[in-house]
Design a protein around this motif. Structure first.
Motif, PDB file in Angstrom:
ATOM      1  N   ARG A  62       0.838  -1.199   0.000  1.00  0.00           N
ATOM      2  CA  ARG A  62       0.000   0.000   0.000  1.00  0.00           C
ATOM      3  C   ARG A  62       0.873   1.251   0.000  1.00  0.00           C
ATOM      4  O   ARG A  62       0.641   2.198  -0.736  1.00  0.00           O
ATOM      5  CB  ARG A  62      -0.904  -0.027   1.225  1.00  0.00           C
ATOM      6  CG  ARG A  62      -1.841   1.144   1.299  1.00  0.00           C
ATOM      7  CD  ARG A  62      -2.721   1.072   2.524  1.00  0.00           C
ATOM      8  NE  ARG A  62      -3.433   2.323   2.664  1.00  0.00           N
ATOM      9  CZ  ARG A  62      -2.894   3.416   3.176  1.00  0.00           C
ATOM     10  NH1 ARG A  62      -1.648   3.393   3.607  1.00  0.00           N
ATOM     11  NH2 ARG A  62      -3.577   4.534   3.245  1.00  0.00           N
ATOM     12  N   LEU A  78       1.125   4.163  -2.771  1.00  0.00           N
ATOM     13  CA  LEU A  78       0.929   5.581  -2.436  1.00  0.00           C
ATOM     14  C   LEU A  78       2.110   6.416  -2.903  1.00  0.00           C
ATOM     15  O   LEU A  78       1.946   7.495  -3.452  1.00  0.00           O
ATOM     16  CB  LEU A  78       0.765   5.750  -0.927  1.00  0.00           C
ATOM     17  CG  LEU A  78      -0.637   5.630  -0.342  1.00  0.00           C
ATOM     18  CD1 LEU A  78      -0.578   5.875   1.146  1.00  0.00           C
ATOM     19  CD2 LEU A  78      -1.579   6.624  -1.000  1.00  0.00           C
ATOM     20  N   ARG A 100       1.962   6.954  -6.541  1.00  0.00           N
ATOM     21  CA  ARG A 100       0.952   7.939  -6.919  1.00  0.00           C
ATOM     22  C   ARG A 100       1.410   9.347  -6.568  1.00  0.00           C
ATOM     23  O   ARG A 100       1.168  10.298  -7.314  1.00  0.00           O
ATOM     24  CB  ARG A 100      -0.357   7.622  -6.194  1.00  0.00           C
ATOM     25  CG  ARG A 100      -1.506   8.432  -6.692  1.00  0.00           C
ATOM     26  CD  ARG A 100      -2.803   7.755  -6.397  1.00  0.00           C
ATOM     27  NE  ARG A 100      -3.929   8.618  -6.694  1.00  0.00           N
ATOM     28  CZ  ARG A 100      -5.179   8.231  -6.670  1.00  0.00           C
ATOM     29  NH1 ARG A 100      -5.460   6.989  -6.371  1.00  0.00           N
ATOM     30  NH2 ARG A 100      -6.157   9.065  -6.941  1.00  0.00           N
ATOM     31  N   ALA A 101       2.074   9.477  -5.420  1.00  0.00           N
ATOM     32  CA  ALA A 101       2.594  10.794  -5.027  1.00  0.00           C
ATOM     33  C   ALA A 101       3.615  11.283  -6.062  1.00  0.00           C
ATOM     34  O   ALA A 101       3.625  12.455  -6.424  1.00  0.00           O
ATOM     35  CB  ALA A 101       3.227  10.717  -3.640  1.00  0.00           C
ATOM     36  N   VAL A 109       1.759  12.495  -9.127  1.00  0.00           N
ATOM     37  CA  VAL A 109       1.186  13.830  -8.924  1.00  0.00           C
ATOM     38  C   VAL A 109       2.280  14.885  -9.017  1.00  0.00           C
ATOM     39  O   VAL A 109       2.114  15.941  -9.649  1.00  0.00           O
ATOM     40  CB  VAL A 109       0.471  13.901  -7.556  1.00  0.00           C
ATOM     41  CG1 VAL A 109       0.072  15.328  -7.223  1.00  0.00           C
ATOM     42  CG2 VAL A 109      -0.758  12.999  -7.547  1.00  0.00           C
ATOM     43  N   LEU A 134      -6.338  12.705  -5.071  1.00  0.00           N
ATOM     44  CA  LEU A 134      -6.240  12.097  -3.740  1.00  0.00           C
ATOM     45  C   LEU A 134      -6.706  10.650  -3.765  1.00  0.00           C
ATOM     46  O   LEU A 134      -7.822  10.367  -4.185  1.00  0.00           O
ATOM     47  CB  LEU A 134      -7.102  12.862  -2.736  1.00  0.00           C
ATOM     48  CG  LEU A 134      -6.586  14.183  -2.205  1.00  0.00           C
ATOM     49  CD1 LEU A 134      -7.475  14.648  -1.071  1.00  0.00           C
ATOM     50  CD2 LEU A 134      -5.162  14.087  -1.727  1.00  0.00           C
ATOM     51  N   PRO A 135      -5.874   9.708  -3.283  1.00  0.00           N
ATOM     52  CA  PRO A 135      -6.333   8.320  -3.154  1.00  0.00           C
ATOM     53  C   PRO A 135      -7.475   8.241  -2.141  1.00  0.00           C
ATOM     54  O   PRO A 135      -7.487   8.977  -1.154  1.00  0.00           O
ATOM     55  CB  PRO A 135      -5.103   7.590  -2.619  1.00  0.00           C
ATOM     56  CG  PRO A 135      -3.952   8.507  -2.848  1.00  0.00           C
ATOM     57  CD  PRO A 135      -4.507   9.891  -2.836  1.00  0.00           C
ATOM     58  N   ASP A 181      -8.242   6.011   0.099  1.00  0.00           N
ATOM     59  CA  ASP A 181      -7.965   5.500   1.448  1.00  0.00           C
ATOM     60  C   ASP A 181      -6.778   6.212   2.104  1.00  0.00           C
ATOM     61  O   ASP A 181      -6.155   5.674   3.011  1.00  0.00           O
ATOM     62  CB  ASP A 181      -7.690   3.999   1.390  1.00  0.00           C
ATOM     63  CG  ASP A 181      -6.492   3.680   0.502  1.00  0.00           C
ATOM     64  OD1 ASP A 181      -6.076   4.579  -0.264  1.00  0.00           O
ATOM     65  OD2 ASP A 181      -5.972   2.560   0.573  1.00  0.00           O
ATOM     66  N   LEU A 182      -6.489   7.409   1.632  1.00  0.00           N
ATOM     67  CA  LEU A 182      -5.338   8.141   2.174  1.00  0.00           C
ATOM     68  C   LEU A 182      -5.577   8.530   3.638  1.00  0.00           C
ATOM     69  O   LEU A 182      -6.653   8.979   3.992  1.00  0.00           O
ATOM     70  CB  LEU A 182      -5.120   9.401   1.342  1.00  0.00           C
ATOM     71  CG  LEU A 182      -3.830  10.190   1.613  1.00  0.00           C
ATOM     72  CD1 LEU A 182      -2.608   9.386   1.191  1.00  0.00           C
ATOM     73  CD2 LEU A 182      -3.860  11.519   0.888  1.00  0.00           C
ATOM     74  N   ARG A 183      -4.525   8.314   4.463  1.00  0.00           N
ATOM     75  CA  ARG A 183      -4.620   8.735   5.861  1.00  0.00           C
ATOM     76  C   ARG A 183      -3.965  10.110   6.002  1.00  0.00           C
ATOM     77  O   ARG A 183      -3.088  10.472   5.228  1.00  0.00           O
ATOM     78  CB  ARG A 183      -3.893   7.744   6.769  1.00  0.00           C
ATOM     79  CG  ARG A 183      -4.449   6.346   6.676  1.00  0.00           C
ATOM     80  CD  ARG A 183      -3.516   5.376   7.371  1.00  0.00           C
ATOM     81  NE  ARG A 183      -3.862   4.005   7.034  1.00  0.00           N
ATOM     82  CZ  ARG A 183      -2.987   3.009   7.029  1.00  0.00           C
ATOM     83  NH1 ARG A 183      -1.735   3.211   7.344  1.00  0.00           N
ATOM     84  NH2 ARG A 183      -3.371   1.799   6.721  1.00  0.00           N
ATOM     85  N   ILE A 235      -1.803  11.175   8.055  1.00  0.00           N
ATOM     86  CA  ILE A 235      -0.355  11.184   8.281  1.00  0.00           C
ATOM     87  C   ILE A 235       0.420  10.893   6.997  1.00  0.00           C
ATOM     88  O   ILE A 235       1.628  11.074   6.953  1.00  0.00           O
ATOM     89  CB  ILE A 235       0.061  10.172   9.369  1.00  0.00           C
ATOM     90  CG1 ILE A 235      -0.492   8.791   9.038  1.00  0.00           C
ATOM     91  CG2 ILE A 235      -0.377  10.628  10.735  1.00  0.00           C
ATOM     92  CD1 ILE A 235       0.086   7.707   9.916  1.00  0.00           C
ATOM     93  N   GLU A 236      -0.282  10.428   5.971  1.00  0.00           N
ATOM     94  CA  GLU A 236       0.406  10.133   4.711  1.00  0.00           C
ATOM     95  C   GLU A 236       0.167  11.223   3.666  1.00  0.00           C
ATOM     96  O   GLU A 236       0.599  11.110   2.531  1.00  0.00           O
ATOM     97  CB  GLU A 236      -0.115   8.807   4.144  1.00  0.00           C
ATOM     98  CG  GLU A 236       0.122   7.632   5.059  1.00  0.00           C
ATOM     99  CD  GLU A 236      -0.774   6.443   4.713  1.00  0.00           C
ATOM    100  OE1 GLU A 236      -0.428   5.329   5.125  1.00  0.00           O
ATOM    101  OE2 GLU A 236      -1.805   6.649   4.051  1.00  0.00           O
ATOM    102  N   PHE A 291       0.793  14.644  -1.106  1.00  0.00           N
ATOM    103  CA  PHE A 291      -0.408  14.905  -1.904  1.00  0.00           C
ATOM    104  C   PHE A 291      -0.900  16.329  -1.686  1.00  0.00           C
ATOM    105  O   PHE A 291      -1.389  16.974  -2.610  1.00  0.00           O
ATOM    106  CB  PHE A 291      -1.501  13.889  -1.552  1.00  0.00           C
ATOM    107  CG  PHE A 291      -1.153  12.500  -1.981  1.00  0.00           C
ATOM    108  CD1 PHE A 291      -1.363  12.085  -3.287  1.00  0.00           C
ATOM    109  CD2 PHE A 291      -0.564  11.616  -1.102  1.00  0.00           C
ATOM    110  CE1 PHE A 291      -1.014  10.812  -3.698  1.00  0.00           C
ATOM    111  CE2 PHE A 291      -0.215  10.343  -1.499  1.00  0.00           C
ATOM    112  CZ  PHE A 291      -0.432   9.937  -2.801  1.00  0.00           C
TER     113      PHE A 291
END
Lengths: 164, 505
Positions: free
Chosen positions: A122, A126, A129-130, A133, B100-101, B103-105, B107-108, B112
């Motif tokens: 995961r 992420l 994806r970051a 972007v 934005l994903p 399920d993004l939290r 803290i992560e 983004f």
């Protein structure tokens, strides 16, 4: 003096330092991981038995990352879940996610008195994806600059053409 | 000398209108982005940066086009800017959802927020602001006196534009935002630009095709918020209350992601979350000189802590400060916030502590809910000195800090600064959460047994007995370089915090 001459004293130093380092949870995880690599799963499980005490006594609040395959992580999951009762809910959820995805190469974060979470794949997704972007934003910014430059060049061309 | 085209007053009116629209779009763009990226310093920087870069590029290009070297006519530019501004709320919504994903939290979210808001600002603001910037040189060029008195004309046009910006700035915040909200404010600004296009000249067909942008943008799917009870755009942020299947209600702000500011669990005073941990310091609040025990909550939000304290310890006088009056209203409407709790509304936490005279047995600071928004003036040595000054002897201040580890740069810096001011500071993680609670005492803290006794007296030992476990709390050493007013680089700390998380350290 050759490098080989340095090796014996270096080995002695390492031998002295290694037991000192082997106090905390990292060494237990490293040992268990090594046993797992050798296929000695029961021995790896026994090694992990000491994890709880090590985590409660050392380095409060730190996050330990273990990378490996699912079988090993599930071993750690079960132990961590029983050791840290208060975190069982979040932990169990993480494990379910992992089983559903069937992804390999996940990592486990085991935190003192805290939670253990599946992160690995995961987090990598992420991060990808970051980066996407980031690349899109930078590309667009550069595209804007290039567009302005192109329009300026075109207007100069038009003036030159008129002059000619 | 130009003798054709619109008159001088008309041109100045268009300059004024364009200047006003620039500021309305700029100020409201941040609000439009808030539900996805928040409105931190990072987002403001990206928006202002894109606006200035676009204006500069537009002004330069407009200067060339006005000299008859190709490009777009002012009517087309204004029409394009207007159409894109009308579509801006929908464009931001569409892009925010894509970037934005799901399920993004929180803290992560750092990369983004940083890059995502830049991307959305570039796409949403780049073209309309460049078009608006290109209009000013055109207006100078079209003026009848442009060739005989260029300095006077340029000064007049720039003055009208700046005056428009001034009106746009105050009008956006004090008139449009409270009356129609940020989305409609931007659409009105866009409509005004289109009217300007009509005034200054007929737009070309190509620009007129941009009408389709707002139409297409409205087809974009909105953000799905399951269980939504109420959402409101306040003077400060976008806030909403939602409800889980089990009846738990949460107040969320801006992008929120997996975070929330206040919560109510049906049939229970306790929440099972970090709020419960703050009951201990409040229950330990010693009385003031008048014999009254008082607790003060900085960042009261929807009133979770205040409600809990009111229910658990009726002898304790609870008050607090909340800058956003709408959050209090939502708290009272949906989250069982008691109406009789005294709240300093519309005040900043630091200002509230500076101007008051009352002393408190406990001060609970819940202003660091999202590290990206860490208010730098509420985590400096000077602020903690104010806190200490308002504590009675033996009183306690409690901080809610967000972070996964003690080594987290934000946690380390703020708790370390706290420890330079208070006499005895300890910190513990709230089990099963990413919250840490730091307790700072003015004088000596009570012993563990005394703390446990208080919890038992109030029937809370089973729920939050962990807060008196000696091996859970550890002393916080004073920071060698505490955060001080004028040197509290919270954004850099938040960045380092995110890097540490991302790298798995």
């Amino acid at each position: 003096m050759g490098v080989r001459r340095l090796l014996p004293p270096l080995a002695v130093i390492l031998a002295l330092v290694a037991p000192l380092r082997a106090q905390g949870a990292e060494s237990i995880l490293v040992e268990a991981q090594a046993l797992r690599r050798q296929g000695r799963m029961e021995a790896a499980s026994r090694a992990l038995d000491g994890l709880g005490e090590a985590l409660t006594e050392h380095q409060r609040g730190r996050v330990f990352l273990v990378r490996g395959n699912i079988a090993f992580e599930q071993l750690a999951y079960g132990l961590a879940a029983s050791l840290y009762e208060q975190s069982e809910a979040s932990f169990a959820r993480a494990r379910l996610t992992d089983e559903e995805s069937g992804a390999a190469g996940v990592s486990v974060a085991i935190e003192n008195r805290g939670r253990a979470r599946v992160e690995g794949d995961r987090r990598r997704a992420l991060a990808g994806r970051a980066r996407l972007v980031q690349a899109a934003a930078l590309s667009l910014f550069l595209l804007g600059l290039a567009s302005v430059g192109f329009m300026a060049w075109r207007s100069v061309e038009q003036v030159n053409r008129r002059g000619a | 000398m130009t003798h054709e085209g619109p008159s001088g007053p008309r041109l100045l009116a268009v300059a004024f209108l364009t200047g006003a629209a620039v500021m309305v779009v700029e100020l409201m763009a941040v609000r439009l982005m808030a539900p996805w990226f928040g409105q931190s310093q990072l987002v403001w920087t990206n928006v202002i940066g894109v606006v200035l870069a676009s204006l500069a590029a537009g002004q330069w290009l407009g200067g060339r086009w006005a000299e008859g070297r190709g490009g777009f006519a002012p009517g087309s530019l204004l029409f394009a800017a207007g159409a894109l501004a009308v579509a801006l709320p929908d464009i931001v919504g569409l892009l925010g959802g894509l970037v934005l994903p799901g399920d993004l939290r929180l803290i992560e979210a750092y990369p983004f927020v940083t890059w995502g808001s830049l991307l959305v600002a570039l796409v949403g603001l780049g073209l309309p602001l460049a078009a608006m910037g290109a209009v000013t040189p055109w207006i100078v060029r079209l003026s009848r006196e442009a060739t005989v008195a260029p300095g006077r004309v340029a000064g007049r046009v720039l003055g009208a534009g700046t005056l428009g910006s001034l009106v746009g700035t105050f009008g956006a915040t004090h008139v449009l935002l409270p009356m129609v909200g940020s989305a409609m404010a931007v659409r009105l600004a866009g409509t005004a630009l289109i009217l300007g296009a009509v005034v200054i000249g007929r737009p070309r067909k190509a620009a007129a095709l941009l009408w389709f942008v707002p139409l297409l943008a409205t087809l974009a799917p909105g953000r799905d918020r399951p269980g939504l009870l109420e959402s409101v755009e306040t003077d400060y942020q976008f806030a909403y209350v939602d409800e889980d299947d089990d009846g738990t209600r949460r107040l969320r702000i801006n992008e929120a992601l997996d975070s929330f500011h206040s919560v109510t669990v049906p049939g229970s005073v306790l929440t099972g979350m970090y709020y419960d941990a703050f009951l201990l310091p409040a229950l330990l609040a010693p009385p003031g000189a008048d014999g009254v025990r008082r607790a003060f909550v900085v960042g009261l939000g929807g009133g979770t802590m205040a409600r809990q304290l009111d229910a658990v310890d009726p002898d304790l006088v609870v008050s607090g400060v909340e800058i956003d009056a709408e959050l209090l209203r939502l708290g009272r409407a949906w989250l069982d916030m008691p109406a009789d709790i005294e709240v300093a509304v519309g005040q900043d936490g630091r200002m509230a502590l500076r101007v008051g005279a009352e002393s408190f047995g406990a001060i609970l600071i819940d202003a660091y809910a999202q590290q990206i928004y860490l208010p730098q003036h509420l985590c400096t040595r000077e602020f903690f000195e104010q806190v200490r000054h308002r504590l009675v002897d033996g009183g306690v201040a409690a901080l809610n800090l967000g972070g996964l580890t003690w080594e987290d740069p934000v946690v380390h810096a703020v708790a370390g600064t706290f420890a330079t001011v208070l006499d005895h500071v300890t910190m513990a993680r709230v089990p099963g959460t990413r919250n840490l609670i730091a307790l700072g005492w003015k004088g000596r803290p009570p012993g563990t047994e005394a703390m446990a006794r208080v919890l038992v007296e109030h029937g809370l030992f089973d729920a939050i007995g962990w807060t008196v476990e000696e091996d859970l709390f550890a002393a916080v050493p004073p920071a060698e370089h505490p955060l001080v007013d004028g040197d509290a680089p919270v954004e850099a700390l938040a960045h380092a915090s995110w890097r540490a998380l991302w790298d798995g350290r």
